[in-house]
Design a protein around this motif. Structure first.
Motif, short mmCIF file in Angstrom:
data_model
loop_
_atom_site.label_atom_id
_atom_site.label_comp_id
_atom_site.label_asym_id
_atom_site.label_seq_id
_atom_site.Cartn_x
_atom_site.Cartn_y
_atom_site.Cartn_z
N ILE A 284 1.12 -1.50 0.11
CA ILE A 284 0.23 -0.14 0.42
C ILE A 284 0.99 1.22 -0.02
CG2 ILE A 284 -1.49 1.09 1.10
CD1 ILE A 284 -2.68 -0.93 2.20
N ILE A 285 1.86 1.32 1.06
CA ILE A 285 2.83 2.53 0.91
C ILE A 285 3.78 2.04 -0.16
CG2 ILE A 285 4.95 3.30 1.83
CD1 ILE A 285 3.78 2.33 4.32
N LYS A 286 4.31 1.50 -0.89
CA LYS A 286 4.95 1.96 -1.66
C LYS A 286 4.09 2.42 -3.46
CE LYS A 286 7.36 -1.57 -5.40
NZ LYS A 286 7.33 -2.68 -5.53
N ASN A 287 2.92 2.55 -3.65
CA ASN A 287 1.99 2.08 -4.46
C ASN A 287 0.87 4.10 -4.60
OD1 ASN A 287 2.49 0.60 -6.96
ND2 ASN A 287 2.23 -1.70 -5.06
N ASN A 288 1.32 4.29 -2.66
CA ASN A 288 0.14 5.47 -2.90
C ASN A 288 1.58 6.64 -3.01
OD1 ASN A 288 -2.20 6.05 -1.79
ND2 ASN A 288 -0.85 6.72 0.02
N GLY A 289 2.16 6.32 -3.12
CA GLY A 289 3.74 7.23 -2.72
C GLY A 289 3.59 8.67 -4.36
N LEU A 445 9.77 3.77 5.77
CA LEU A 445 10.04 4.93 6.15
C LEU A 445 10.72 6.05 5.05
CD1 LEU A 445 8.69 7.64 7.64
CD2 LEU A 445 10.59 6.87 9.36
N GLY A 446 12.76 5.80 5.22
CA GLY A 446 13.09 6.05 4.29
C GLY A 446 12.63 6.18 2.88
N GLN A 447 12.06 5.07 2.13
CA GLN A 447 11.86 5.55 0.98
C GLN A 447 10.17 6.08 0.57
OE1 GLN A 447 8.91 1.42 -0.08
NE2 GLN A 447 10.15 1.67 -2.43
N TYR A 448 9.34 6.11 1.83
CA TYR A 448 8.43 7.07 2.01
C TYR A 448 9.03 8.24 1.24
CZ TYR A 448 3.29 7.60 1.72
OH TYR A 448 1.95 7.36 0.93
N LEU A 449 9.41 9.03 2.65
CA LEU A 449 10.09 9.97 2.54
C LEU A 449 11.14 10.56 1.75
CD1 LEU A 449 11.06 9.97 6.79
CD2 LEU A 449 9.45 11.53 5.61
N GLY A 450 11.92 9.75 1.14
CA GLY A 450 12.13 10.32 -0.38
C GLY A 450 11.52 10.55 -1.34
N SER A 467 -1.24 9.65 2.99
CA SER A 467 -0.15 9.26 3.03
C SER A 467 0.24 9.73 4.09
CB SER A 467 0.52 9.92 1.42
OG SER A 467 0.61 9.84 0.03
N GLU A 468 0.19 10.79 4.66
CA GLU A 468 1.01 11.31 5.59
C GLU A 468 0.40 10.51 6.52
OE1 GLU A 468 -0.36 15.28 9.34
OE2 GLU A 468 -0.22 15.73 6.93
N GLN A 469 -0.35 9.95 7.19
CA GLN A 469 -0.79 8.88 8.23
C GLN A 469 -0.25 7.89 8.27
OE1 GLN A 469 -5.32 8.52 7.43
NE2 GLN A 469 -5.90 9.97 8.53
N LEU A 470 -0.01 7.19 6.98
CA LEU A 470 0.96 6.57 6.71
C LEU A 470 2.54 6.68 7.57
CD1 LEU A 470 -0.15 4.67 3.54
CD2 LEU A 470 -0.49 3.87 5.46
N ILE A 471 2.68 7.25 6.79
CA ILE A 471 4.12 8.03 7.56
C ILE A 471 4.28 7.94 8.98
CG2 ILE A 471 6.02 10.05 8.02
CD1 ILE A 471 5.27 10.21 4.55
N ILE A 472 3.14 8.62 9.45
CA ILE A 472 2.92 9.09 11.29
C ILE A 472 3.16 7.34 11.89
CG2 ILE A 472 1.34 9.15 12.75
CD1 ILE A 472 0.85 12.48 11.19
#
Length: 525
Positions: A284-289, A445-450, A467-472
């Motif tokens: 989910i994170i990978k494809n939501n960025g 987290l590094g992947q998403y912030l990058g 996306s912000e919720q996932l990072i948090i």
């Protein structure tokens, strides 16, 4: 009379449906953005995803990590044994001699829809209006259910049909057949079954499916995860991983138990749920960025990225003065850095040598980036030897730097550098399949912030609240007290209130704060 005939025809078509999808929403009045679809296997329609105390669907819907996520359950006609007209005789005997019934073997009339037909019916269900609105669909499949799911995906790829399936997780699926399925041949004269012959080793169905997979492998823009039971006698480890997969060590996950017990769960802490739910979250994170910018391609750039060298925007990577850090946190920091910088090296390559870059600073930053990545890889892989990934990083540096400095010609231009950078990213990305728990959280987290940092410089759109919720949530998982530091929450508040160009530094500020948090965790340890 005409109306009655039409009504009868409709009832007949409904009865002919071999497969149905039942959807369960997390929020009663609002559908989510993600749909996790569970597909059962041979002979098990209702009990596959249900344990004594709970079921997989309830666990997903009650998991706070999966906001905006709904679930669906696929059911279709199947059984372990199909006796045709003899089914009624068996049922009478079974009623009379209850103690002699097989506890785990299901009996049906058959012949049931074959796997290819089930894949077609799955297509029909996924094309319903209430399903088409989901942004992402993920399959979680057990046993033969994996063949149903992958066949649907491959048939759509074969026809270049766009699909929303972004993740495929299979548990003990017999891609290369099951030796246990040969029992069909022993009773084939009374065995009215169309599914089991397709599960035999080297069946025409499995061979054709692998051929389609090989043909369309390059088109598969989805994440695949393959699990097997360490005590499974029905589907071996070798069969549970398609033979066309290049790295079976990286792509397979062992789960304790046999063919059915690998699905047993009691709560969110049950190992099978922890493993599979983390993989679902990763996908989910990978494809939501934000969409990654490809260097070399024209883009509508409204503002150039500002290259800074201050400590606020470019903190040192963990190899200068952090030798005192405990190894586990040093590794978490390395994984955070590796994903943050390494998974965007393809895009950073384009930015560093674009028309907006400051030439001397760009070269210096790029050299430092490559050298630091080499050091990170050595620490993450716990090895001092020159790995293939390090070789690629060295090759990229040797190709790029003399070229941009005008020391050497490169007849093939930027394409080899772009291809090499993409290959490096792909290699780094596969590391996540070897990670679990906090290590996986740090990497994601590094992947998403990058991704956010790279996209923020060229986009007028803010990061989505989802996306912000996932990072948090990822930061919470890494925090020693499972709470996001107030200073990080304050940065998010500033970001939401500001329209300034300074927004392009927000992701990197959060990245720096997370690294500081990991270091400060040591004081509590």
């Amino acid at each position: 009379m005409g109306d009655k005939a039409k009504y009868c025809c409709i009832i007949y078509e409904v009865r002919q449906m071999a497969l149905r999808l039942t959807r369960i929403q997390r929020e009663k009045d609002k559908a989510g953005k993600v749909l996790v679809v569970f597909i059962h296997g041979l002979g098990a329609t209702e009990k596959t995803w249900i344990s004594e105390k709970t079921d997989w669907m309830k666990l997903i819907l009650s998991d706070k990590r999966f906001l905006n996520t709904d679930v669906a359950v696929i059911k279709y006609g199947t059984s372990h044994v199909a006796l045709g007209k003899l089914t009624s005789v068996y049922n009478r005997l079974a009623t009379r001699f209850k103690k002699q019934q097989f506890s785990r073997v299901t009996i049906g009339e058959g012949p049931f829809a074959n796997i290819k037909k089930l894949a077609q019916e799955l297509k029909r269900e996924l094309n319903m209006e209430n399903i088409k609105n989901y942004e992402q669909i993920l399959f979680v499949c057990h046993s033969m259910g994996g063949l149903v799911g992958i066949r649907y995906i491959l048939e759509e790829l074969e026809r270049d049909t766009p699909i929303k399936v972004v993740g495929f997780i299979s548990l003990a699926t017999p891609y290369n057949g099951s030796n246990k399925a040969v029992y069909h041949g022993l009773i084939k004269h009374i065995h009215n079954h169309s599914q089991i012959p397709q599960l035999e080793p080297n069946s025409s169905f499995t061979d054709d499916t692998m051929r389609l997979w090989q043909k369309n492998k390059s088109k598969m823009a989805l994440s695949c995860v393959f699990c097997y039971g360490t005590e499974d006698k029905w589907v071996t480890e070798e069969s549970s991983i398609p033979h066309i997969i290049d790295d079976k060590w990286a792509d397979s996950i062992p789960l304790p138990g046999n063919h059915s017990s690998i699905l047993d769960v009691e709560n969110h802490k049950s190992l099978p749920y922890e493993v599979i739910s983390e993989r679902i979250l990763n996908i989910i994170i990978k494809n939501n960025g934000p969409t990654r910018i490809n260097p070399g391609e024209p883009t509508s750039i409204s503002r150039p990225p500002k290259i800074e060298t201050s400590s606020e925007n470019f903190s040192p990577l963990p190899f200068s003065n952090e030798s005192e850090i405990k190894s586990e946190y040093n590794r978490l920091i390395c994984l955070l850095d590796l994903a943050y910088f390494g998974l965007s090296i393809h895009s950073r390559l384009g930015w560093l040598f674009s028309q907006f870059a400051v030439f001397d600073e760009s070269i210096r930053d790029f050299k430092r980036l490559v050298n630091d990545l080499k050091s990170i890889v050595l620490m993450v892989q716990k090895s001092e030897k020159r790995t293939e990934l390090i070789r690629k990083l060295e090759d990229l540096s040797l190709y790029v730097l003399p070229f941009v400095m005008g020391e050497e010609d490169r007849p093939n231009g930027w394409k080899p550098a772009n291809d090499l950078a993409k290959s490096i990213q792909d290699d780094i990305e596969t590391l996540e399949y070897k990670l679990m728990g906090e290590e996986l959280a740090a990497f994601k987290l590094g992947q998403y912030l990058g991704k956010w940092d790279n996209n923020e410089a060229v986009s007028e759109d803010k990061l989505s609240l989802y996306s912000e919720q996932l990072i948090i949530r990822l930061i919470e998982q890494l925090s020693i007290n499972k709470e996001v530091p107030e200073e990080i929450l304050q940065i998010f508040k500033e970001y939401r209130l500001s329209d300034s160009i300074s927004n392009i530094h927000i992701p990197h500020r959060i990245y720096n704060k997370v690294r500081t948090m990991l270091i400060l965790n040591l004081a509590v340890k």
